[in-house]
Design an enzyme around this catalytic site. Structure first.
Site, PDB file in Angstrom:
ATOM      1  N   GLU A 120      -3.489  13.500  -0.930  1.00 34.61           N
ATOM      2  CA  GLU A 120      -3.114  12.420  -0.012  1.00 34.61           C
ATOM      3  C   GLU A 120      -4.213  11.374   0.114  1.00 34.61           C
ATOM      4  O   GLU A 120      -3.951  10.162   0.187  1.00 34.61           O
ATOM      5  CB  GLU A 120      -2.787  12.998   1.367  1.00 34.61           C
ATOM      6  CG  GLU A 120      -1.405  13.580   1.492  1.00 34.61           C
ATOM      7  CD  GLU A 120      -0.320  12.527   1.308  1.00 34.61           C
ATOM      8  OE1 GLU A 120      -0.432  11.435   1.896  1.00 34.61           O
ATOM      9  OE2 GLU A 120       0.627  12.792   0.563  1.00 34.61           O
ATOM     10  N   ASP A 170      -0.403  -0.803  15.618  1.00 39.42           N
ATOM     11  CA  ASP A 170       0.521   0.110  16.283  1.00 39.42           C
ATOM     12  C   ASP A 170       1.541   0.678  15.312  1.00 39.42           C
ATOM     13  O   ASP A 170       2.249   1.629  15.632  1.00 39.42           O
ATOM     14  CB  ASP A 170       1.250  -0.616  17.423  1.00 39.42           C
ATOM     15  CG  ASP A 170       0.324  -0.997  18.552  1.00 39.42           C
ATOM     16  OD1 ASP A 170      -0.707  -0.316  18.718  1.00 39.42           O
ATOM     17  OD2 ASP A 170       0.613  -1.979  19.252  1.00 39.42           O
ATOM     18  N   GLU A 200       0.744  -0.894   7.575  1.00 41.41           N
ATOM     19  CA  GLU A 200       0.657  -1.744   8.765  1.00 41.41           C
ATOM     20  C   GLU A 200       1.634  -2.904   8.757  1.00 41.41           C
ATOM     21  O   GLU A 200       1.914  -3.514   9.795  1.00 41.41           O
ATOM     22  CB  GLU A 200      -0.778  -2.272   8.924  1.00 41.41           C
ATOM     23  CG  GLU A 200      -1.172  -3.391   7.966  1.00 41.41           C
ATOM     24  CD  GLU A 200      -1.571  -2.889   6.589  1.00 41.41           C
ATOM     25  OE1 GLU A 200      -2.008  -3.720   5.774  1.00 41.41           O
ATOM     26  OE2 GLU A 200      -1.439  -1.674   6.330  1.00 41.41           O
ATOM     27  N   ASP A 260       0.816  -1.210   0.000  1.00 42.11           N
ATOM     28  CA  ASP A 260       0.000   0.000   0.000  1.00 42.11           C
ATOM     29  C   ASP A 260       0.855   1.268   0.000  1.00 42.11           C
ATOM     30  O   ASP A 260       0.441   2.303  -0.521  1.00 42.11           O
ATOM     31  CB  ASP A 260      -1.013   0.011   1.144  1.00 42.11           C
ATOM     32  CG  ASP A 260      -0.393  -0.219   2.506  1.00 42.11           C
ATOM     33  OD1 ASP A 260       0.839  -0.098   2.651  1.00 42.11           O
ATOM     34  OD2 ASP A 260      -1.141  -0.547   3.452  1.00 42.11           O
ATOM     35  N   HIS A 316      -1.847  15.801   5.438  1.00 42.32           N
ATOM     36  CA  HIS A 316      -1.959  14.491   6.076  1.00 42.32           C
ATOM     37  C   HIS A 316      -2.954  14.527   7.230  1.00 42.32           C
ATOM     38  O   HIS A 316      -3.723  13.583   7.433  1.00 42.32           O
ATOM     39  CB  HIS A 316      -0.603  14.027   6.610  1.00 42.32           C
ATOM     40  CG  HIS A 316       0.452  13.853   5.559  1.00 42.32           C
ATOM     41  ND1 HIS A 316       1.329  14.861   5.228  1.00 42.32           N
ATOM     42  CD2 HIS A 316       0.760  12.801   4.757  1.00 42.32           C
ATOM     43  CE1 HIS A 316       2.148  14.424   4.276  1.00 42.32           C
ATOM     44  NE2 HIS A 316       1.825  13.187   3.973  1.00 42.32           N
ATOM     45  N   ASP A 331      -3.567  -2.963  -2.239  1.00 39.96           N
ATOM     46  CA  ASP A 331      -3.038  -3.859  -1.213  1.00 39.96           C
ATOM     47  C   ASP A 331      -4.061  -4.907  -0.777  1.00 39.96           C
ATOM     48  O   ASP A 331      -3.762  -6.101  -0.714  1.00 39.96           O
ATOM     49  CB  ASP A 331      -2.572  -3.032  -0.017  1.00 39.96           C
ATOM     50  CG  ASP A 331      -1.760  -3.866   0.976  1.00 39.96           C
ATOM     51  OD1 ASP A 331      -1.242  -4.920   0.581  1.00 39.96           O
ATOM     52  OD2 ASP A 331      -1.650  -3.451   2.134  1.00 39.96           O
ATOM     53  N   HIS A 352       0.607   3.961  -2.811  1.00 44.01           N
ATOM     54  CA  HIS A 352       0.398   5.355  -2.417  1.00 44.01           C
ATOM     55  C   HIS A 352       1.334   6.276  -3.205  1.00 44.01           C
ATOM     56  O   HIS A 352       0.891   7.269  -3.808  1.00 44.01           O
ATOM     57  CB  HIS A 352       0.651   5.494  -0.917  1.00 44.01           C
ATOM     58  CG  HIS A 352       0.603   6.892  -0.404  1.00 44.01           C
ATOM     59  ND1 HIS A 352      -0.465   7.390   0.298  1.00 44.01           N
ATOM     60  CD2 HIS A 352       1.503   7.916  -0.464  1.00 44.01           C
ATOM     61  CE1 HIS A 352      -0.240   8.649   0.633  1.00 44.01           C
ATOM     62  NE2 HIS A 352       0.959   8.983   0.185  1.00 44.01           N
ATOM     63  N   GLU A 353       2.624   5.968  -3.207  1.00 44.49           N
ATOM     64  CA  GLU A 353       3.593   6.856  -3.858  1.00 44.49           C
ATOM     65  C   GLU A 353       3.389   6.882  -5.374  1.00 44.49           C
ATOM     66  O   GLU A 353       3.466   7.941  -6.010  1.00 44.49           O
ATOM     67  CB  GLU A 353       5.018   6.421  -3.522  1.00 44.49           C
ATOM     68  CG  GLU A 353       5.358   6.475  -2.042  1.00 44.49           C
ATOM     69  CD  GLU A 353       5.019   7.808  -1.395  1.00 44.49           C
ATOM     70  OE1 GLU A 353       5.017   8.839  -2.101  1.00 44.49           O
ATOM     71  OE2 GLU A 353       4.743   7.823  -0.193  1.00 44.49           O
TER      72      GLU A 353
END
Length: 955
Positions: free
Chosen positions: A474, A513, A503, A446, A542, A485, A450-451
């Protein structure tokens, strides 16, 4: 390098990097943006767009323009023989009564034509008398088949109210100097440090040469009648942090004041170096792929999975390389190319091609070892996955839609240490090496999606990477990255972890986390939108992104559970054929809703789309739901980086007109809110900024075509006087009992505090103006000045705080408790001296709040630099009763708490409280006496001057 704090899916600003980027008082901070996508001085577009009422051939009015923001449901004949751009412009000309575009052939230039089957989408750039209009882009959608062409709809922004002249009266050279000074002030104006040392007589010192600017020509900012500006791209290095700098600064071409400024660096997470565009910079291009024959191999990913790879074999060298000829063999014959950047610093990879870059090679087509640990296998495999997704689902050939080469650099470091981030810079993807907690940033599909989607966005709607349009940028990158993903992993959309981004990067921690963001976080405009400046996360790109990406993710979950690609095709259609560079949340909602109708989705499915946006508060007029706990003294200032001040029961600040077209004027009013504000400065075309008042007189700086003047005028009325003329720039003005104190830059960029007593013809510089010395961040009260001082001590330089007695000319160095590495804003009262001090640079932006007696003794910390509850302050203001600091909070568990807030400490240090619980950004505090403070607040989506007479307590 700082990483996202565990458990914070939002990936808000990190503490260590904020101080360097936080606005200095009176320096180059930008306007509080809030609701407006980019044009903070205009009425937010969402408020002006009414609900859609017409069932067919809908026409949604534009905000501040006669040209519609959206027209759909059309089926109007167009010229089938003409080129698409010509046919589009002829349609607009033929329908002038609808579009109000007088001469499309002259004022709209082709940007791009996207063809998908029979569909043609033409993007046109607005020009005003030949000058580009920032964000002025109009889209015409057409369909061509069986020899016929019809127009099906239009959308975008064409600004019909522009009347500004396009003749500059400021030289390009002056614009560049002002732009560079503005960036330098924003980066370093909050503190005076040893980085500010400038050896005598050396005009090419390291600090002075750290930034350079290049003018990119004239641009009209579409505020009201328009503001003619020079667009200057400033790049270099932040000497305090070593991070790369790449910013666009728009300098008024008739007065020379920077009216708009934001970073071009786009990162995976907030407040980290990355994402520079190549505009205005010398860019070395990627070398062409070397000779080799396509073959297949395998690779071991960071998670241990073995995956197939397309590689190339060089027979002469007997080596295989991570060059993929197979994916684009049928189209452009370009490559997917993965490069070894483990010896490359992020600064050298930002917007340029690093020298000496090599491909990953291997004697076997099966990769593991270093290629696994560096992230090369992950990046190479994932780039192919993302390419396939866009090709198969959307018919798009690579990021630009025309088969461009896809370059991935892996293993980049930051100053020789970990770089836990990733970015797209207009020509390539760059992935950080990670650290002991995070794998290489290419290790999660992912993140790669994203990029690479940033590249798709740049080559379609090109959403400006600031404010709401940046948050949309974003959000779309997050949406498509996650969609790719979960498809590859087989994760069900109703899985609670389906919306997590990044993640899988944690080496040991649990996925939740580790994640940078969560598209299932349920954020809404009403309770979560944060009004911030461009100096904070580029206007919240963001911080505010999951409000919109969350709505899109809901659509993917609910639109058609059996075909999640239906939602993907819907969002892609909205992006590629409806959205334009300055779109905000409401325009983007309209784009998706219109695309749903255009695709023939059922009434139930269209309701799913509308319901998803409504659930996240993305509805017309949502900005009006943002509330505050402060009293507004002066609203909708429509200014950028101008500061505010209070003294003697009065406040002073700068304001533009209602649409932000005019240069800024200085106003003053009473801090108790009684009476109407007074216009103090002349309306003479100059920018009147950085005001200060002592309750009798107002002083300020006026930026003109050749100089910056310090002006004054009595509150009771009278002529405006010129007190001082600077050939460089001034900031941080203060006044007390008629004595004016200010900070002036020398020709090498050095900073010096000066003062003018009543009757003085020339200012006195407290350090003599010597370029090897420095003084900054002054305050004045009861005949004494306090300021930060950089001075020589033997063969070394030291930092401290000094007081200057105006009556005697005597100076006194104030006691320190350690060895200062940086000194922040000072504050002096009739009882004490206060200042911010950094004695341990390893604390990454934490500064102590320190107090001493007027004789320079009795130094004590009211707030320790480190330890439990330590603040991250960058501004300070003081009265006899309290000291108020502008700081990021000690606990950043909540996104609201990642923003600069005002904290008030009692003068004896026994009490510390939040001044206001407003959830937007709070800047430029000025003590008004007692515990009252005035400041500029961005919660409502506007730059408002507000006040509180006492702290709010615990928030």
């Amino acid at each position: 390098m700082h990483k996202p704090r565990a458990g914070r899916a939002g990936a808000g600003s990190t503490r260590g990097s904020r101080t360097a980027g936080s606005p200095a008082r009176g320096a180059g901070a930008v306007a509080l943006l809030g609701a407006a996508a980019l044009l903070a001085t205009a009425v937010p577009a969402a408020q002006a767009v009414p609900a859609r009422q017409v069932p067919a051939a809908d026409v949604v009015p534009g905000a501040g323009t006669e040209t519609p923001a959206l027209v759909d449901g059309l089926h109007e004949s167009a010229d089938a023989k003409a080129a698409p751009a010509d046919a589009a412009r002829r349609h607009l000309a033929a329908k002038e009564s609808r579009y109000r575009i007088a001469d499309p052939g002259r004022d709209l230039t082709p940007v791009q034509t996207l063809r998908q089957g029979a569909d043609e989408t033409v993007r046109l750039q607005q020009r005003h008398h030949g000058v580009e209009v920032l964000g002025g882009q109009y889209v015409v959608r057409m369909e061509k088949k069986d020899g016929r062409r019809v127009v099906t709809g239009t959308s975008g922004k064409y600004f019909t109210g522009l009347t500004t002249t396009t003749t500059a009266t400021v030289t390009q050279d002056l614009a560049v100097r002002r732009a560079v000074s503005s960036v330098a002030a924003r980066l370093g104006g909050a503190t005076l440090g040893k980085k500010d040392v400038r050896p005598a007589g050396n005009a090419k010192t390291k600090a002075a040469a750290a930034l350079s600017g290049r003018a990119g020509g004239l641009v009209v900012i579409p505020r009201g009648a328009g503001v003619l500006t020079y667009r200057v791209t400033v790049r270099g290095t932040d000497t305090a942090t070593g991070r790369p700098v790449l910013q666009d600064v728009y300098v008024d071409a008739r007065a020379g004041f920077p009216v708009l400024q934001y970073s071009l660096i786009r990162t995976l997470t907030a407040d980290r170096p990355a994402r520079p565009a190549a505009s205005g910079a010398a860019v070395r291009q990627a070398p062409a792929a070397g000779p080799g024959s396509a073959t297949s191999g395998t690779g071991v990913r960071s998670n241990g999975d073995r995956v197939p790879l397309e590689v190339a074999f060089d027979g002469s060298a007997g080596q295989y390389s991570l060059v993929d000829y197979a994916h684009m063999a049928a189209t452009s014959k370009n490559t997917l190319h993965t490069w070894d950047a483990r010896a490359v610093d992020v600064d050298d990879a930002s917007g340029r091609w690093p020298d000496g870059l090599k491909e990953f090679t291997n004697p076997s087509p099966d990769y593991s070892g270093d290629a696994t640990e560096s992230g090369a296998v992950d990046a190479h495999w994932a780039a192919g996955q993302v390419y396939d997704y866009y090709k198969k689902v959307h018919g798009r050939d690579s990021l630009d839609g025309r088969g461009m080469t896809i370059n991935s650099l892996v293993g980049v470091t930051y100053a020789g240490g970990p770089f836990v981030n990733a970015f797209w810079d207009g020509q390539k993807m760059v992935y950080g090496a990670g650290d002991d907690q995070y794998r290489t940033l290419s290790a999660d599909l992912d993140v790669v999606g994203h990029e690479m989607t940033h590249g798709v966005v740049e080559n379609t709607a090109n959403l400006v990477y600031a404010g709401q349009s940046g948050a949309l940028n974003e959000a779309l990158a997050d949406y498509f990255g996650n969609a790719i993903d979960v498809t590859a992993s087989g994760t069900k959309m109703d899985d609670p972890d389906s919306g997590l981004l990044g993640e899988n990067l944690c080496r040991t921690a649990k996925p939740r986390d580790c994640a940078f963001r969560d598209l299932n976080d349920g954020r809404t405009t009403a309770k979560d939108y944060l009004g911030v400046t461009f100096s904070t996360d580029n206007g919240g790109v963001h911080l505010n992104s999951t409000i919109f990406s969350g709505a899109l993710w809901d659509i993917r979950q609910d639109l058609d559970p059996k075909d999640p690609f239906l939602a993907d095709r819907l969002v892609y259609k909205a992006l590629s054929t409806y959205m334009t560079p300055l779109d905000g949340y409401t325009e983007a909602r309209d784009a998706v809703v219109a695309a749903a109708k255009d695709m023939g989705l059922s009434a139930r499915q269209q309701n799913v789309v509308k319901r998803s946006f409504s659930a996240h508060g993305i509805v017309p007029g949502w900005e009006n739901a943002l509330g505050v706990d402060s009293d507004r003294l002066f609203g909708k200032l429509n200014t950028t980086g101008t500061g505010t001040a209070a003294g003697g029961g009065w406040w002073a600040t700068s304001r533009s007109n209602d649409d932000g077209t005019e240069a800024y004027s200085v106003y003053a009013g009473r801090v108790d809110g009684r009476g109407a504000p007074k216009l103090i400065s002349p309306n003479d075309g100059r920018y009147h900024v950085y005001p200060a008042t002592d309750g009798k007189t107002v002083v300020w700086a006026a930026f003109g075509t050749t100089s910056v003047d310090i002006l004054s005028r009595p509150l009771a009325g009278g002529p405006v006087k010129t007190l001082h003329t600077s050939s460089t720039t001034v900031q941080n003005l203060r006044i007390d009992h008629g004595t004016v104190v200010f900070e002036e830059f020398d020709t090498f960029g050095g900073r010096h505090v000066g003062f003018l007593r009543p009757g003085d013809r020339e200012p006195t510089l407290v350090d003599g103006g010597k370029p090897e010395l420095g003084s900054a961040l002054p305050s004045v009260s009861d005949g004494r000045i306090a300021y930060a001082k950089l001075y020589t001590s033997g063969d070394d330089y030291k930092l401290g705080v000094e007081t200057y007695d105006l009556a005697t000319g005597g100076t006194r160095l104030v006691q320190q408790l350690g060895e200062p590495q940086a000194i922040g804003q000072t504050g002096i009262t009739g009882k004490n001296v206060f200042w911010l001090v950094d004695e341990n640079l390893a604390d990454q932006g934490q500064l102590a709040v320190r107090r001493a007696d007027l004789d320079g003794t009795g130094a004590v910390d009211l707030q320790a630099e480190a330890g439990p509850g330590a603040l991250f302050p960058f501004d300070l203001t003081a009265s006899d009763d309290a000291v108020t600091v502008n700081s990021t909070p000690p606990d950043t568990q909540y996104r609201n708490e990642t923003l600069p807030k005002l904290w008030q400490l009692s003068a004896d240090g026994t009490r510390r409280e939040r001044l206001s619980c407003n959830r937007g950004e709070q800047l430029y505090p000025s003590a008004a006496g007692g515990r009252q403070v005035v400041w500029l607040d961005g919660t409502t989506g506007w730059t408002d001057l507000v006040t509180r007479e006492r702290p709010a307590g615990t928030c």
